[in-house]
Write a protein that holds these residues in place. Structure first.
Motif, PDB file in Angstrom:
ATOM      1  N   LYS A   7       0.837  -1.211   0.000  1.00 19.97           N
ATOM      2  CA  LYS A   7       0.000   0.000   0.000  1.00 19.97           C
ATOM      3  C   LYS A   7       0.869   1.257   0.000  1.00 19.97           C
ATOM      4  O   LYS A   7       0.529   2.263  -0.607  1.00 19.97           O
ATOM      5  CB  LYS A   7      -0.928  -0.001   1.221  1.00 19.97           C
ATOM      6  N   ALA A  63     -11.960   5.989  -1.615  1.00 20.25           N
ATOM      7  CA  ALA A  63     -11.063   5.133  -0.834  1.00 20.25           C
ATOM      8  C   ALA A  63      -9.629   5.201  -1.337  1.00 20.25           C
ATOM      9  O   ALA A  63      -9.385   5.047  -2.535  1.00 20.25           O
ATOM     10  CB  ALA A  63     -11.548   3.694  -0.932  1.00 20.25           C
ATOM     11  N   MET A  64      -8.696   5.403  -0.415  1.00 18.52           N
ATOM     12  CA  MET A  64      -7.297   5.356  -0.832  1.00 18.52           C
ATOM     13  C   MET A  64      -6.378   4.605   0.108  1.00 18.52           C
ATOM     14  O   MET A  64      -5.677   3.708  -0.316  1.00 18.52           O
ATOM     15  CB  MET A  64      -6.764   6.759  -1.083  1.00 18.52           C
ATOM     16  N   SER A  93      -8.283   0.074   1.718  1.00 21.18           N
ATOM     17  CA  SER A  93      -8.488  -1.302   2.170  1.00 21.18           C
ATOM     18  C   SER A  93      -7.923  -1.509   3.570  1.00 21.18           C
ATOM     19  O   SER A  93      -6.760  -1.187   3.840  1.00 21.18           O
ATOM     20  CB  SER A  93      -7.812  -2.268   1.208  1.00 21.18           C
ATOM     21  N   ASN A 122     -13.583  -0.229   4.063  1.00 22.62           N
ATOM     22  CA  ASN A 122     -13.193  -0.760   2.750  1.00 22.62           C
ATOM     23  C   ASN A 122     -12.457  -2.097   2.871  1.00 22.62           C
ATOM     24  O   ASN A 122     -11.507  -2.216   3.643  1.00 22.62           O
ATOM     25  CB  ASN A 122     -12.293   0.264   2.034  1.00 22.62           C
ATOM     26  N   HIS A 152     -14.381  -3.541  -2.671  1.00 16.30           N
ATOM     27  CA  HIS A 152     -13.852  -3.192  -3.992  1.00 16.30           C
ATOM     28  C   HIS A 152     -13.645  -4.409  -4.878  1.00 16.30           C
ATOM     29  O   HIS A 152     -13.269  -5.482  -4.427  1.00 16.30           O
ATOM     30  CB  HIS A 152     -12.592  -2.311  -3.900  1.00 16.30           C
ATOM     31  N   LYS A 189     -17.740  -1.230  -5.334  1.00 20.31           N
ATOM     32  CA  LYS A 189     -17.041  -0.283  -6.204  1.00 20.31           C
ATOM     33  C   LYS A 189     -15.994  -0.990  -7.045  1.00 20.31           C
ATOM     34  O   LYS A 189     -15.341  -1.926  -6.564  1.00 20.31           O
ATOM     35  CB  LYS A 189     -16.391   0.842  -5.371  1.00 20.31           C
ATOM     36  N   GLY A 218      -9.256   7.613 -15.051  1.00 21.14           N
ATOM     37  CA  GLY A 218      -8.490   8.272 -13.990  1.00 21.14           C
ATOM     38  C   GLY A 218      -7.303   7.400 -13.645  1.00 21.14           C
ATOM     39  O   GLY A 218      -6.578   6.942 -14.541  1.00 21.14           O
ATOM     40  N   THR A 219      -7.121   7.145 -12.355  1.00 15.61           N
ATOM     41  CA  THR A 219      -6.003   6.305 -11.918  1.00 15.61           C
ATOM     42  C   THR A 219      -6.140   4.911 -12.525  1.00 15.61           C
ATOM     43  O   THR A 219      -7.195   4.300 -12.449  1.00 15.61           O
ATOM     44  CB  THR A 219      -6.012   6.186 -10.382  1.00 15.61           C
ATOM     45  N   GLY A 263     -11.420   9.482 -12.745  1.00 11.43           N
ATOM     46  CA  GLY A 263     -11.172  10.606 -13.641  1.00 11.43           C
ATOM     47  C   GLY A 263     -12.055  11.820 -13.402  1.00 11.43           C
ATOM     48  O   GLY A 263     -12.136  12.693 -14.267  1.00 11.43           O
ATOM     49  N   ARG A 265     -12.333  15.214 -12.268  1.00 11.63           N
ATOM     50  CA  ARG A 265     -11.267  16.175 -11.995  1.00 11.63           C
ATOM     51  C   ARG A 265     -11.753  17.613 -11.839  1.00 11.63           C
ATOM     52  O   ARG A 265     -10.954  18.511 -11.550  1.00 11.63           O
ATOM     53  CB  ARG A 265     -10.224  16.137 -13.142  1.00 11.63           C
ATOM     54  N   ALA A 284     -10.245  10.543  -6.074  1.00  9.11           N
ATOM     55  CA  ALA A 284      -9.137   9.932  -5.337  1.00  9.11           C
ATOM     56  C   ALA A 284      -7.818  10.659  -5.639  1.00  9.11           C
ATOM     57  O   ALA A 284      -7.414  11.551  -4.875  1.00  9.11           O
ATOM     58  CB  ALA A 284      -9.046   8.443  -5.646  1.00  9.11           C
ATOM     59  N   LEU A 285      -7.166  10.321  -6.740  1.00 13.63           N
ATOM     60  CA  LEU A 285      -5.785  10.759  -6.991  1.00 13.63           C
ATOM     61  C   LEU A 285      -5.489  12.248  -6.728  1.00 13.63           C
ATOM     62  O   LEU A 285      -4.518  12.550  -6.025  1.00 13.63           O
ATOM     63  CB  LEU A 285      -5.385  10.380  -8.418  1.00 13.63           C
TER      64      LEU A 285
HETATM   65  C1  LIG Z   1      -3.213   5.637  -3.934  1.00 11.06           C
HETATM   66  C2  LIG Z   1      -4.562   5.005  -4.175  1.00 11.06           C
HETATM   67  C3  LIG Z   1      -4.951   3.924  -3.404  1.00 11.06           C
HETATM   68  C4  LIG Z   1      -6.194   3.334  -3.587  1.00 11.06           C
HETATM   69  N1  LIG Z   1      -6.569   2.313  -2.757  1.00 11.06           N
HETATM   70  C5  LIG Z   1      -7.838   1.831  -2.826  1.00 11.06           C
HETATM   71  C6  LIG Z   1      -8.294   0.885  -1.881  1.00 11.06           C
HETATM   72  O1  LIG Z   1      -7.565   0.462  -0.977  1.00 11.06           O
HETATM   73  N2  LIG Z   1      -9.568   0.447  -1.982  1.00 11.06           N
HETATM   74  C7  LIG Z   1     -10.403   0.890  -2.977  1.00 11.06           C
HETATM   75  O2  LIG Z   1     -11.578   0.506  -3.004  1.00 11.06           O
HETATM   76  N3  LIG Z   1      -9.991   1.765  -3.915  1.00 11.06           N
HETATM   77  C8  LIG Z   1      -8.730   2.250  -3.853  1.00 11.06           C
HETATM   78  N4  LIG Z   1      -8.312   3.190  -4.766  1.00 11.06           N
HETATM   79  C9  LIG Z   1      -9.177   3.497  -5.936  1.00 11.06           C
HETATM   80  C10 LIG Z   1      -9.982   4.774  -5.788  1.00 11.06           C
HETATM   81  O3  LIG Z   1     -10.936   4.665  -4.749  1.00 11.06           O
HETATM   82  C11 LIG Z   1     -10.699   5.154  -7.101  1.00 11.06           C
HETATM   83  O4  LIG Z   1     -11.678   4.197  -7.403  1.00 11.06           O
HETATM   84  C12 LIG Z   1      -9.748   5.258  -8.284  1.00 11.06           C
HETATM   85  O5  LIG Z   1      -8.503   5.777  -7.901  1.00 11.06           O
HETATM   86  C13 LIG Z   1     -10.308   6.150  -9.393  1.00 11.06           C
HETATM   87  O6  LIG Z   1     -10.458   7.483  -8.969  1.00 11.06           O
HETATM   88  P1  LIG Z   1      -9.434   8.661  -9.427  1.00 11.06           P
HETATM   89  O7  LIG Z   1      -9.322   8.603 -10.904  1.00 11.06           O
HETATM   90  O8  LIG Z   1     -10.055   9.929  -8.919  1.00 11.06           O
HETATM   91  O9  LIG Z   1      -8.117   8.366  -8.752  1.00 11.06           O
HETATM   92  C14 LIG Z   1      -7.069   3.810  -4.602  1.00 11.06           C
HETATM   93  C15 LIG Z   1      -6.666   4.900  -5.386  1.00 11.06           C
HETATM   94  C16 LIG Z   1      -5.442   5.507  -5.196  1.00 11.06           C
HETATM   95  C17 LIG Z   1      -5.055   6.668  -6.048  1.00 11.06           C
END
Ligand SMILES: Cc1cc2nc3c(=O)[nH]c(=O)nc-3n(C[C@H](O)[C@H](O)[C@H](O)COP(=O)(O)O)c2cc1C
Length: 346
Positions: A7, A63-64, A93, A122, A152, A189, A218-219, A263, A265, A284-285
């Motif tokens: 993580k 969630a991050m 998580s 999560n 997730h 999710k 997005g990410t 995504g 933003r 998230a990001l």
């Molecule tokens: C550093 C990071 C860690 C993440 N860890 C989790 C996680 O542990 N559990 C989860 O359901 N999603 C996790 N996500 C996914 C995000 O909740 C989200 O679904 C995904 O990043 C898309 O959103 P974004 O484009 O705004 O980043 C993580 C995202 C990032 C960037």
């Protein structure tokens, strides 16, 4: 490799590398401008409901993280902002803290810093396909006194991880059992590859309270894993259902609330997602990057997004989130082709 170490890798990669891939499809979504909005910009009402709770705008922190000292600080900064703004927050998580109780504090800090916020626990849905039971979900909920739990779905990420859990047999059944047994709402999710209509219907049938599409654009966790040497990450960087497409597919197919993450933003992206059928949007990001700087930076970013959303609502003649959900919208280009090919024309 331990879960908490992995993580931490994810956070460091997301803070230093280009981890976004594909297209969310929002560039193909156009809100029709109203030259006669008949609305007072400052009176646009952004308050809405999120699984029964009143929140200040249809936006949540997705969630991050958690599971490490660096993650503790990020959760604290995100939680301070969620509390101040009155929006929901998901922690990352909590598996690491179920394996090692000393890490629980890196998640519990979210509740300490956001005593009134809607908090979302999560865990990975795949863990419930044979390993975890209802007890683990209850422990995760207790750990942060959560108001809901998100499970997730991350088949793509697991497949691109050397140590991935790639046996997804029985996942839907595991989800259904949790929906039956838990006292709090269950959100399912995705994590960047989106959810198509057929799976959304299966999830509704299983009893989920809401679906977060976690779409492409997005990410990209395929890309994140590729920086950790995971194969075949790069090839799948743009794999999945784009967020805008996924919102239309899910919202047209189920009655439970659909959230748009992946995504998002700007406030204009939020407005477009709501006009396509989403009830709220997750980010998230960009917030990870702000949270690494402090809670004020998170607040500034979210206030900018709130203003953009307010202006977008105003310019479509919408006085409220409810009216925005009925705003005139056209879908063009590749996103339209996709929706036509799948039988979802708007
Ligand atoms: C550093 C990071 C860690 C993440 N860890 C989790 C996680 O542990 N559990 C989860 O359901 N999603 C996790 N996500 C996914 C995000 O909740 C989200 O679904 C995904 O990043 C898309 O959103 P974004 O484009 O705004 O980043 C993580 C995202 C990032 C960037």
């Amino acid at each position: 490799m331990s879960t908490d170490r992995r993580k931490l890798d994810h956070i460091r990669i997301c803070l230093s590398e280009e981890v976004e891939a594909g297209s969310s499809g929002f560039e193909d979504v156009v809100l029709i401008h109203s030259a006669l909005p008949e609305v007072d910009l400052e009176k646009v009402e952004l308050k809405t409901r999120f699984l029964g709770r009143r929140i200040s705008m249809p936006v949540f922190i997705a969630a991050m993280t958690g599971g490490h000292e660096e993650a503790r600080r990020i959760n604290e900064n995100l939680a301070l902002a969620a509390q101040e703004l009155g929006i929901p927050l998901g922690v990352g998580s909590q598996r690491a803290a179920l394996e090692d109780k000393s890490l629980a504090e890196t998640f519990a800090v979210a509740r300490e810093s956001a005593p009134e916020a809607f908090l979302i626990a999560n865990l990975g849905a795949v863990q419930f396909a044979g390993g975890y039971t209802v007890r683990e979900a209850e422990r995760a909920i207790e750990m942060i006194q959560a108001d809901a739990i998100a499970l997730h779905l991350n088949a793509l990420q697991e497949a691109c991880q050397r140590e991935g859990d790639t046996n997804f047999e029985g996942v839907l059944n595991g989800i259904a059992e949790l929906c039956d047994a838990l006292d709090v709402p269950v959100i399912v999710k995705e994590t960047g590859a989106g959810i198509a209509a057929e799976e959304a219907r299966q999830l509704q049938e299983a009893g989920v309270s809401a679906i977060d599409v976690g779409g492409l654009g997005g990410t990209s966790f395929a890309l994140v894993e590729s920086y950790r040497g995971g194969e075949p990450g790069r090839c799948f960087a743009a794999w999945g259902v784009p967020t805008a497409v996924s919102v239309v597919e899910c919202a047209s197919s189920v009655d439970v609330p659909v959230y748009a993450t992946g995504g998002i933003r700007s406030g204009v992206d939020v407005a477009k997602a709501i006009a396509l059928g989403a009830s709220a949007c997750g980010v998230a990001l960009p917030l990870l990057r702000e949270a690494a700087r402090g809670s004020e930076a998170v607040l500034t970013w979210l206030r900018r997004l709130e203003r953009e959303l307010r202006v977008a609502a105003f310019l479509t003649g919408s006085r409220s989130v409810e009216e925005l959900s009925r705003a005139r919208v056209v879908v063009l280009g590749r996103t339209r082709e996709w929706l036509e090919a799948r039988g979802f024309v708007r």
